[in-house]
Design an enzyme around this catalytic site. Structure first.
Site, PDB file in Angstrom:
ATOM      1  N   GLY A   7       0.770  -1.235   0.000  1.00 41.59           N
ATOM      2  CA  GLY A   7       0.000   0.000   0.000  1.00 41.59           C
ATOM      3  C   GLY A   7       0.798   1.280   0.000  1.00 41.59           C
ATOM      4  NE  ARG A  60      -9.390 -14.699 -13.715  1.00 42.97           N
ATOM      5  CZ  ARG A  60      -8.303 -14.387 -12.993  1.00 42.97           C
ATOM      6  NH1 ARG A  60      -8.210 -13.221 -12.398  1.00 42.97           N
ATOM      7  NH2 ARG A  60      -7.303 -15.226 -12.883  1.00 42.97           N
ATOM      8  NE  ARG A  86      -7.999 -12.479  -8.177  1.00 46.64           N
ATOM      9  CZ  ARG A  86      -7.929 -13.794  -8.364  1.00 46.64           C
ATOM     10  NH1 ARG A  86      -6.838 -14.461  -8.012  1.00 46.64           N
ATOM     11  NH2 ARG A  86      -8.923 -14.454  -8.906  1.00 46.64           N
ATOM     12  CB  ILE A  87      -6.484 -10.836 -14.642  1.00 44.84           C
ATOM     13  CG1 ILE A  87      -4.960 -10.839 -14.754  1.00 44.84           C
ATOM     14  CG2 ILE A  87      -7.136 -10.555 -15.995  1.00 44.84           C
ATOM     15  CD1 ILE A  87      -4.405 -11.933 -15.634  1.00 44.84           C
ATOM     16  CG  ASN A 102      -3.075  -0.806 -13.104  1.00 46.23           C
ATOM     17  OD1 ASN A 102      -2.989  -0.986 -11.885  1.00 46.23           O
ATOM     18  ND2 ASN A 102      -2.355  -1.516 -13.971  1.00 46.23           N
ATOM     19  CG  HIS A 104       2.441  -2.145 -15.613  1.00 48.92           C
ATOM     20  ND1 HIS A 104       2.081  -3.351 -15.066  1.00 48.92           N
ATOM     21  CD2 HIS A 104       3.467  -2.398 -16.455  1.00 48.92           C
ATOM     22  CE1 HIS A 104       2.860  -4.304 -15.562  1.00 48.92           C
ATOM     23  NE2 HIS A 104       3.712  -3.753 -16.409  1.00 48.92           N
ATOM     24  CB  THR A 136      -8.744  -1.292 -22.202  1.00 52.76           C
ATOM     25  OG1 THR A 136      -7.399  -1.768 -22.374  1.00 52.76           O
ATOM     26  CG2 THR A 136      -8.771   0.218 -22.385  1.00 52.76           C
ATOM     27  CD  GLU A 138      -3.791  -4.865 -25.442  1.00 48.87           C
ATOM     28  OE1 GLU A 138      -2.615  -5.069 -25.718  1.00 48.87           O
ATOM     29  OE2 GLU A 138      -4.492  -3.971 -25.974  1.00 48.87           O
ATOM     30  CD  GLU A 169       5.150   2.165  -9.026  1.00 45.25           C
ATOM     31  OE1 GLU A 169       4.102   1.926  -8.411  1.00 45.25           O
ATOM     32  OE2 GLU A 169       5.999   1.287  -9.285  1.00 45.25           O
TER      33      GLU A 169
HETATM   34  C1  GRF Z   1       3.668  -1.016  -7.513  1.00 46.81           C
HETATM   35  O1  GRF Z   1       4.957  -1.203  -8.014  1.00 46.81           O
HETATM   36  C2  GRF Z   1       2.692  -0.895  -8.641  1.00 46.81           C
HETATM   37  O2  GRF Z   1       3.223  -0.288  -9.772  1.00 46.81           O
HETATM   38  C3  GRF Z   1       2.382  -2.325  -8.948  1.00 46.81           C
HETATM   39  O3  GRF Z   1       2.342  -2.971  -7.698  1.00 46.81           O
HETATM   40  C4  GRF Z   1       3.161  -2.251  -6.786  1.00 46.81           C
HETATM   41  C5  GRF Z   1       2.296  -1.907  -5.604  1.00 46.81           C
HETATM   42  O4  GRF Z   1       3.055  -1.363  -4.557  1.00 46.81           O
HETATM   43  N1  GRF Z   1       1.166  -2.441  -9.719  1.00 46.81           N
HETATM   44  P1  GRF Z   1       2.327  -0.742  -3.291  1.00 46.81           P
HETATM   45  O5  GRF Z   1       1.443  -1.825  -2.688  1.00 46.81           O
HETATM   46  O6  GRF Z   1       1.538   0.432  -3.740  1.00 46.81           O
HETATM   47  O7  GRF Z   1       3.438  -0.381  -2.355  1.00 46.81           O
END
Ligand code: GRF
Length: 209
Positions: A7, A60, A86-87, A102, A104, A136, A138, A169
């Protein structure tokens, strides 16, 4: 917000909310794992939490239906995926299209899926980074909103690179969410708009951090 793990992105978004920079509040944090550190962060901040353990669902589709039910009970401007491992089914994604975002940990379209940092190192990339994108059907394929790059150092391993990417991030995700909440950013009918101007499908906004 949906998460599965520690988190740290939740924490950065929460801090932006508390400082007023986000332009909104976190109404609900849902985890699919009982041991998520993110649930503790949310609880300590007085945010409503829910545990929806995917292991309790046979399919799912059944898990996603339960998730959707919990989200529909709230009037949410945006559903933020922050380390949600989760997808999501096409039905779920369609239901919340334009309100699902999201982050990534790669410079998409490079390295959708898992183990992004090791894959960047194995490829000999000079840069790594993170991408905020609308969701999306994909996997990790929706349009990019914001990316941030970091330089790969000669002595980097996957952990050190992940730690540096995580720092950026924490800067770009609250920014992108703030843009959505202020309606500067919209994703409608498959097109991404920033300040009312459609961005090209392959277009990406780069923000050097
Ligand atoms: C992050 O690297 C995010 O990009 C990826 O999962 C990680 C989550 O980290 N999708 P946190 O739980 O927010 O510390």
């Amino acid at each position: 917000m949906l998460l599965s793990g520690r988190g740290s992105n939740l924490q950065s978004i929460l801090s932006a909310s508390q400082s007023g920079a986000l332009g909104g509040d976190i109404a609900l944090v849902i985890s699919n794992r009982p041991d998520s550190g993110g649930l503790d962060i949310a609880r300590d901040a007085g945010i409503e939490i829910a545990l929806i353990d995917h292991q309790a669902y046979a399919t799912r589709e059944a898990f996603d239906a339960s998730l959707a039910g919990a989200l529909e009970n709230q009037s949410l401007d945006l559903i933020v995926l922050a380390g949600f491992m989760r997808i999501l089914t096409p039905a779920f994604v369609s239901r919340f299209s334009g309100r699902l975002i999201n982050i990534h940990p790669s410079l998409l379209p490079l390295y959708p899926g898992l183990n992004t940092h090791q894959r960047a190192l194995d490829a000999g990339d000079t840069h790594a980074g993170a991408t905020v994108h609308y969701v999306t059907r994909e996997l990790d394929g929706g349009p990019s909103v914001l990316q941030a790059k970091v330089v790969v150092q000669p002595d980097d391993d996957a952990d050190s690179l992940a730690a540096r990417v995580l720092q950026v991030e924490h800067q770009i995700y609250p920014q992108a969410i703030a843009w959505h909440l202020s309606e500067r950013l919209q994703f409608t009918a498959g097109t991404l708009y920033l300040d009312g101007v459609a961005l090209p499908p392959t277009g990406q906004r780069w923000e050097s951090v």
